[in-house]
Design an enzyme around this catalytic site. Sequence first.
Site, mmCIF file in Angstrom:
data_model
loop_
_atom_site.group_PDB
_atom_site.id
_atom_site.type_symbol
_atom_site.label_atom_id
_atom_site.label_comp_id
_atom_site.label_asym_id
_atom_site.label_seq_id
_atom_site.Cartn_x
_atom_site.Cartn_y
_atom_site.Cartn_z
ATOM 1 N N HIS B 213 120.471 -43.158 -2.624
ATOM 2 C CA HIS B 213 119.838 -43.536 -1.579
ATOM 3 C C HIS B 213 120.778 -45.006 -1.253
ATOM 4 O O HIS B 213 120.501 -46.013 -1.736
ATOM 5 C CB HIS B 213 118.338 -44.242 -1.881
ATOM 6 N N CYS B 246 118.903 -53.994 7.592
ATOM 7 C CA CYS B 246 118.636 -54.884 6.227
ATOM 8 C C CYS B 246 117.911 -55.747 6.451
ATOM 9 O O CYS B 246 118.311 -56.854 7.143
ATOM 10 C CB CYS B 246 120.114 -54.979 5.952
#
Lengths: 309, 309
Positions: B213, B246
């Site tokens: 991931h 993010c």
Amino acid sequence: MKTDLVQIFEVGPRDGLQNESHLFTLKEKIWFISSLIQAGVRNIEIGAFVRPDRVPQMADTDQLCHYFFSAPKRLGLAQAWCLVPNKSGLQRALEVGVTHFAVFTAATETFAKKNIGMTIQQSLKEFQEILRAARVVLGSKLKVRGYVSTAFGCPFEGKVAPKKVLSVIEKLAALGVDQISIGDTIGVAHPASVQALIQPALKMLDRGQIAVHFHDTRGTALANTLRSIDLGIRTIDSSAGGLGGCPYAPGAAGNLATEDLLFMLNGMGMRTGIDLDDFCKVTLKLFRKIKRPLTSRYLQTYVAQFGLE
Amino acid sequence: MKTDLVQIFEVGPRDGLQNESHLFTLKEKIWFISSLIQAGVRNIEIGAFVRPDRVPQMADTDQLCHYFFSAPKRLGLAQAWCLVPNKSGLQRALEVGVTHFAVFTAATETFAKKNIGMTIQQSLKEFQEILRAARVVLGSKLKVRGYVSTAFGCPFEGKVAPKKVLSVIEKLAALGVDQISIGDTIGVAHPASVQALIQPALKMLDRGQIAVHFHDTRGTALANTLRSIDLGIRTIDSSAGGLGGCPYAPGAAGNLATEDLLFMLNGMGMRTGIDLDDFCKVTLKLFRKIKRPLTSRYLQTYVAQFGLE
């Protein structure tokens, strides 16, 4: 050649700025190039002897060269390269003291014709004459890099077979060029096509003679670079901040960003001589003038963390 | 497992949307998930049983699950996964028919505490109780995926040693989870650190039990994926369009974009069952509501070539 040494060939000031709409002044370019060299860049393409009316971004190449070549300490340890596309460029290049020439052809006829106005064969003939004349003047000081663009795909002809590219590489090598940069002009390469081309190319040439030049148009530039490094390639073209964009898909990402490449190489323990932090500061200062988003992911994060200063 | 088969684990509807400020309606989410499945997605994380007041983006998880699990043909061949972080989530998950559970811990204590309010050890204990109870209800229908976040770097503790991650992986495996997803939460991994972690992990687990991931925060997500595939990994997490961003560096790129991954895998001749063109159309339609630039390079080029329709 030690395996952990990677030569980054910085194309931002030429391939990059040539494809940006913002025009930088001579003074700004001198600052940009000098600062990149101070950050540790050792090979940098600074200009192109093309027609100023057609490519205004490169109109100051003669002055830029005069500045750097008239006082060699301005370049420090770096080699400054210029694109010399034809005989009229040759004259100008020799006048201002250029010793590191880049010539430019393609793997597909349609692209060569539309981009440089010559067939591939004509371009190779032109290079032969340029290099012969340049060697008379410069002798062993002459260094030549040959670009083979559209090596994986062509905006006009589609997919390109490795065989076609290898044939152009072979002919360029026969002209005595020191390095051949294999270019994914439209950013369609992926690790499997990289392997399919680089492996046979490494049977024809020493790995030090091959460079790769990836565009990140579809996100694969760094993965392609990794595969090239796996195969033994140690010269990678990249562009500060991802300068350059993609002329065949405006709005899409262009050249592989040097910062992203440096982050990966540093992590892999490979040495480039470039300080990533210093490099970022230079690119960010330049990008303040360019009215488009940064394409370097590393720089985006750098800005998110430390701001634009 | 055939080597040219790659399982893409689509995290856009959960990990992606959870980190987007725009709130989508239940109807929009049903459309999004159904369309991704129609494009060929076979594993998809659709929601999280977290507190609706804390994570409003996931507040409709129960309804979403009810929609899909009450009429199984709505999922077609796909498996729909949900994050079940604790015992109160378990109750809700079982009520709406969830069989594919994802649990979430970290490789670093500070991140675990700040993110899930438990130490790593406490989280493992919690999972053990959740899985024991779920097994009583679901038997062999229960499938469990364990996330280990901050596997390469932590926003609070910095660099993370593989040893630390492997210890958490080992404990998760001992709980009987079917698959462990190794997460580069802040996007600091590079091919060398990927290799340093994946190689020993493959000595502990079968490759089918390991997923990766990656976040593209510094541009390396696809190169890291390539290295993982080289090492034998065949399950890759990614997010439609790069949805998610993010949270530790707002403005930076987040999850690896599924489109960029698909472009690379297709080129390498690996089969995923997903149609890239169909997939792009779905993501683009969704992105029209999100007020930030697309992060998928492939999609950017798709838009540049074909427009937004």
